[in-house]
Motif scaffolding. Structure first.
Motif, short mmCIF file in Angstrom:
data_model
loop_
_atom_site.label_atom_id
_atom_site.label_comp_id
_atom_site.label_asym_id
_atom_site.label_seq_id
_atom_site.Cartn_x
_atom_site.Cartn_y
_atom_site.Cartn_z
N ASP A 1 -11.47 4.93 2.08
CA ASP A 1 -11.18 5.12 0.76
C ASP A 1 -10.53 6.46 0.59
O ASP A 1 -10.86 6.91 -0.59
CB ASP A 1 -12.42 4.70 -0.21
N ASP A 2 -9.85 6.90 1.37
CA ASP A 2 -9.10 8.33 1.06
C ASP A 2 -7.97 8.14 0.48
O ASP A 2 -7.11 7.18 0.56
CB ASP A 2 -9.20 9.26 2.40
N ALA A 3 -7.41 9.05 -0.24
CA ALA A 3 -5.83 8.84 -0.98
C ALA A 3 -5.01 8.42 0.07
O ALA A 3 -4.17 7.69 -0.46
CB ALA A 3 -5.80 10.09 -1.55
N PRO A 4 -4.63 9.15 1.11
CA PRO A 4 -3.18 8.80 1.96
C PRO A 4 -3.32 7.21 2.33
O PRO A 4 -2.24 6.64 2.27
CB PRO A 4 -3.52 9.76 3.34
N ILE A 5 -4.35 6.89 2.76
CA ILE A 5 -4.38 5.35 3.17
C ILE A 5 -4.34 4.35 2.30
O ILE A 5 -3.63 3.37 1.84
CB ILE A 5 -5.52 4.91 3.94
N VAL A 6 -5.03 4.76 1.00
CA VAL A 6 -4.92 4.01 -0.38
C VAL A 6 -3.51 3.89 -0.72
O VAL A 6 -3.01 3.00 -0.99
CB VAL A 6 -5.85 4.38 -1.32
N LYS A 7 -2.72 5.06 -0.88
CA LYS A 7 -1.50 5.15 -1.48
C LYS A 7 -0.36 4.28 -0.46
O LYS A 7 0.49 3.89 -0.99
CB LYS A 7 -0.97 6.69 -1.56
N TYR A 8 -0.75 4.34 0.80
CA TYR A 8 -0.01 3.85 1.78
C TYR A 8 -0.08 2.23 1.69
O TYR A 8 1.08 1.66 1.52
CB TYR A 8 -0.34 4.20 3.27
N VAL A 9 -1.00 1.73 1.62
CA VAL A 9 -1.32 0.35 1.49
C VAL A 9 -0.63 -0.33 0.28
O VAL A 9 -0.20 -1.26 0.09
CB VAL A 9 -2.61 -0.05 1.63
N ASN A 10 -1.11 0.69 -0.98
CA ASN A 10 -0.65 0.25 -2.26
C ASN A 10 1.11 0.23 -2.09
O ASN A 10 1.44 -0.67 -2.74
CB ASN A 10 -0.97 1.28 -3.15
N LYS A 11 1.66 1.03 -1.56
CA LYS A 11 3.11 1.24 -1.57
C LYS A 11 3.43 -0.02 -0.80
O LYS A 11 4.71 -0.35 -1.32
CB LYS A 11 3.33 2.65 -0.79
N MET A 12 3.00 -0.54 0.29
CA MET A 12 3.51 -1.42 1.22
C MET A 12 3.30 -2.71 0.20
O MET A 12 4.23 -3.48 0.32
CB MET A 12 2.70 -1.62 2.39
N LEU A 13 2.43 -2.93 -0.60
CA LEU A 13 2.49 -4.30 -1.51
C LEU A 13 3.29 -3.98 -2.56
O LEU A 13 3.93 -5.31 -2.86
CB LEU A 13 0.83 -4.31 -1.99
N LEU A 14 3.45 -2.99 -3.06
CA LEU A 14 4.42 -2.95 -4.31
C LEU A 14 5.81 -3.06 -3.95
O LEU A 14 6.60 -3.89 -4.47
CB LEU A 14 4.27 -1.55 -5.09
N ASP A 15 6.04 -2.40 -2.71
CA ASP A 15 7.53 -2.24 -2.09
C ASP A 15 8.01 -3.98 -1.83
O ASP A 15 9.07 -4.41 -1.98
CB ASP A 15 7.64 -1.67 -0.83
N ALA A 16 6.81 -4.66 -1.24
CA ALA A 16 7.10 -6.12 -0.84
C ALA A 16 7.27 -6.86 -2.17
O ALA A 16 8.29 -7.73 -1.97
CB ALA A 16 5.93 -6.76 -0.10
N ILE A 17 6.63 -6.72 -3.06
CA ILE A 17 6.83 -7.46 -4.21
C ILE A 17 8.28 -7.16 -5.02
O ILE A 17 9.15 -8.15 -5.34
CB ILE A 17 5.81 -7.06 -5.58
N ARG A 18 8.67 -5.91 -4.71
CA ARG A 18 9.95 -5.42 -5.52
C ARG A 18 11.03 -5.83 -4.70
O ARG A 18 12.31 -6.30 -5.34
CB ARG A 18 10.25 -3.88 -5.64
N GLY A 19 10.81 -5.90 -3.51
CA GLY A 19 11.91 -6.36 -2.47
C GLY A 19 11.97 -8.01 -2.23
O GLY A 19 12.80 -8.71 -1.52
N GLY A 20 11.14 -8.64 -2.92
CA GLY A 20 11.06 -10.37 -2.87
C GLY A 20 10.70 -10.73 -1.66
O GLY A 20 11.02 -11.80 -1.21
#
Length: 554
Positions: free
Chosen positions: A167-186
C-alpha cells in the motif's frame, strides 16, 4: 428542430435520453451519430448569435496548464483555451451550459468567457490536453481514485501484513494510472502478465491487444497484490484462480466496474480485468450497428409477451450489450425483470439481478425455478449450458414469459442444432424460440483518415459481393492511421445475423433438419448471414474488407 437537423420525435427522444444520462444534449447527439457535430455547432452559433472556433487551428501550447481541475474539465466537457489577465476563455459545445462557467469561475477565481466549438473536436482536444498534462506513469495523486469501492470475496486475516507492504504510493499510483488510462482509451480488458524476465501490461482496444507498459519484473508481486486488495481477493492464496470485482466512481453519476480474474501461471499470477461500463447498455439500439430490417425484427420480438430470444457468438462479441440493450428497452415500472448471470456484468436499476454460485447450489436452473415463483414478465439467463437449464427456460417461454439468453455457437442455424444435441425436444424448440441473433464485433474505420481504393471485379465476386451490388457501385475503404485513431480504426460496430423463426423454419426444426439445411432455408427467406452483413458494412464504408475477413468467414 427548426433548422431541420432532427425531426421532432428524434429530438424529443434525444432530449429525454440526454437528461436521463445527465449529459449535454449536443454531446448525446454527436456520440450517438444522430447529427453532425459541425452542423450542430453552426446551428447553435446562429441561434445564440456567437461565432464558432475551429479547434484544429488552435495551438495547444497556448492552453494554460493545470488552471482548471481535470474533474471539472471532464464533468462539464469544457476546455480552458487561453488566459488574458484575469479572464479565462473556455471552449464549450453547449452555449447553454452556464453551470460550467460558474463552477470553473468559482474554483479558479477567474472571470470566464465561453467560446463555441465543434463537440466532436472538443472531446478529442480534451483527451489530448489531459494526456499532455499527465505524461508519466506515477504522477497521479491518490485523490484520483478516492471514490473506488470494492466488492468481492472475503479477505483472509493473514493478508493484512502483505497489504501494508504494497500500500505504498508508487504501486498505488501505477495501478491507478493503468485503470484510468484504460478507461480513457476505450479499452475493454487489461492484462497484467508476469514472465521469467519481463512483466508487461496490455490493453485490448477495439478487439486488438496492445502492449502499453513494461514495469520491472521485481514489481510483479506487489502489482498483483495491489489489484487483489482492490478486488477484495485473498492475497495470500496464489495457487488457485480467483474472481473479484472493483467499482470505480469517476463522478457522482458515473461509475465503472472491473471484473477481476487471477490465474496462477509459471512465473506468477496473471490478472485480467474486464472493464464493464453500464452506460453502454443505455446507448440505445440505434448505435449497435443493426441494419433497419434486423433492428425491426429484434424490436418486434421484444414486444411479444412470450417466447425466447437467443443471442450467440464467441466471448467478447458484444452479446451482453445486445441483451442489456433489449432489457433496458423493456425496463419500465409495469414489467418485472429478473436475470441470472455468472457474474452480473452490467448493473441496471429496476432489474433484479442474481449472481449464480454453484459452490452453494445456486446454478442457472435453481435461479430459474425461483424466478418462476416470483411473478416474472421477462427472464434473462446468462447462458444456457445444460439440458436442465434449457428445459426450464423453454417451459418459461411457453407459459407466458419472455426469455432472453445466450449460447456459444457460431451461427443461428448451429444454435438450433446445438439445442437438439443437448437433448431438448425439437417440438419444444420450434414452439418456443422466436428469434436468434448471431453476432461479431468489427472495428470501425476512422472517418478522418480512411482511404478509398479499387479492387478488381473478379476479386469482389470471390469475396462474396453480388453482381447486383457491384453493378450498383460502391467505394471500398482501407485504414491509414492518424493521431485520432488506432491504426486506422476507431471504435467497433456490431455485425449481425438475425433470424426470425418462421413457419417453414419451425417445420424443419421439428423434422430435426441439419444446420446446413436450416441455414439454406434462412437464406432463401432473405435472412442475411454474418458474412453478408459484414460485406454490407464494407459497402457502407463503416469497416474495411480486411476487417470483414478477420471477423467473418464464408
Amino acid at each position: 428542430m427548426d433548422d431541420g437537423l432532427l425531426d421532432e420525435a428524434t429530438a424529443k427522444d434525444a432530449f429525454l435520453q440526454a437528461s436521463q444520462n445527465r449529459i449535454p444534449l449536443i454531446t448525446y447527439l454527436t456520440q450517438n451519430n444522430l447529427a453532425d457535430s459541425s452542423k450542430l455547432a453552426f446551428s447553435a452559433a446562429m441561434e445564440f448569435g456567437v461565432s464558432v472556433l475551429d479547434l484544429t487551428s488552435f495551438l495547444p501550447e497556448m492552453m494554460p496548464e493545470k488552471v482548471v481541475d481535470e474533474k471539472l474539465v471532464r464533468k462539464h466537457n469544457a476546455l480552458p483555451l487561453y488566459k488574458r489577465g484575469n479572464r479565462l476563455f473556455i471552449a464549450v459545445s453547449d452555449p447553454t451550459n452556464i453551470q460550467a462557467l460558474d463552477e470553473i469561475k468559482f474554483n479558479t477565481g477567474l472571470s470566464t468567457d465561453a467560446i463555441l466549438v465543434d463537440d466532436a473536436k472538443l472531446r478529442e482536444a480534451i483527451d489530448k490536453y489531459l494526456e499532455s498534462q499527465d505524461t508519466t506513469m506515477g504522477d497521479l495523486d491518490d485523490s484520483d481514485l478516492e471514490g473506488v469501492e470494492t466488492e468481492g470475496g472475503e479477505q483472509e486475516d493473514d493478508g493484512a501484513v502483505v497489504a501494508s507492504e504494497v500500500d505504498d504510493a508508487p504501486i498505488v499510483k501505477y495501478v491507478n494510472k493503468m485503470l484510468l488510462d484504460a478507461i480513457r482509451g476505450g479499452a475493454s480488458d487489461i492484462h497484467f502478465e508476469p514472465y521469467e524476465k519481463v512483466y508487461r501490461v496490455r490493453y485490448r482496444t477495439d478487439g486488438i491487444l496492445k502492449e502499453v507498459s513494461r514495469p520491472s519484473i521485481k514489481l510483479a508481486p506487489k502489482i498483483s497484490a495491489r489489484v487483489k486488495i482492490m478486488a477484495q481477493l485473498d492475497i495470500s492464496e496464489r495457487r488457485v484462480p480467483q474472481d473479484g470485482r472493483i467499482k470505480m466512481k469517476l463522478s457522482k453519476t458515473k461509475a465503472i466496474d472491473f471484473r477481476v480474474n487471477t490465474l496462477p501461471t509459471l512465473w506468477g499470477e496473471k490478472i485480467v480485468l474486464r472493464i464493464l461500463d453500464p452506460s453502454q447498455a443505455k446507448l440505445g439500439i440505434d448505435v449497435l450497428g443493426y441494419e433497419a430490417d434486423q433492428k425491426e425484427m429484434y424490436m418486434d420480438a421484444l414486444k411479444q409477451p412470450q417466447g425466447m430470444i437467443l443471442v450467440t457468438g464467441p466471448t467478447g462479441s458484444g452479446k451482453t450489450v445486445s441483451l442489456y440493450t433489449g432489457l433496458n428497452i423493456l425496463n419500465t415500472p409495469d414489467i418485472n425483470i429478473s436475470t441470472a448471470e455468472d457474474p452480473a456484468e452490467i448493473n441496471l436499476e429496476g432489474i433484479n439481478q442474481v449472481n449464480v454460485n454453484n459452490r452453494v447450489g445456486l446454478g442457472f436452473a435453481e435461479a430459474l425455478r425461483a424466478f418462476l415463483r416470483q411473478d416474472p414478465d421477462v427472464i434473462m439467463v446468462g447462458e444456457i449450458r445444460d439440458l436442465e437449464t434449457a428445459n426450464i427456460a423453454i417451459k418459461a417461454a411457453q407459459t407466458g414469459h419472455l426469455v432472453l439468453s445466450t449460447l456459444h455457437t457460431n451461427s443461428a442455424a448451429e444454435t438450433l442444432t446445438r439445442m437438439m444435441n443437448m437433448g431438448v425436444p425439437s417440438f419444444n424448440i420450434a414452439t418456443s424460440v422466436s428469434l436468434i441473433i448471431a453476432q461479431r464485433l468489427g472495428r470501425r474505420l476512422c472517418s478522418s483518415c480512411k482511404q478509398p481504393f479499387e479492387v478488381p471485379q473478379d476479386v469482389l465476386l470471390e469475396e462474396g459481393f453480388t453482381q447486383e451490388q457491384i453493378d450498383t457501385g460502391f467505394t471500398l475503404y482501407r485504414p491509414k492511421g492518424c493521431d485520432k485513431c488506432n491504426g486506422g480504426y476507431k471504435g467497433r460496430v456490431g455485425i449481425y445475423e438475425v433470424v426470425k423463426i418462421t413457419d417453414e423454419l419451425a417445420s424443419m426444426i421439428m423434422e430435426e433438419a441439419s444446420s446446413i439445411k436450416i441455414a439454406k432455408q434462412a437464406q432463401a427467406e432473405g435472412f442475411r448471414n454474418l458474412r453478408q452483413s459484414a460485406l454490407m458494412k464494407v459497402i457502407e464504408g463503416v469497416t474495411s474488407l480486411e476487417e470483414a475477413n478477420r471477423v467473418t468467414k464464408d
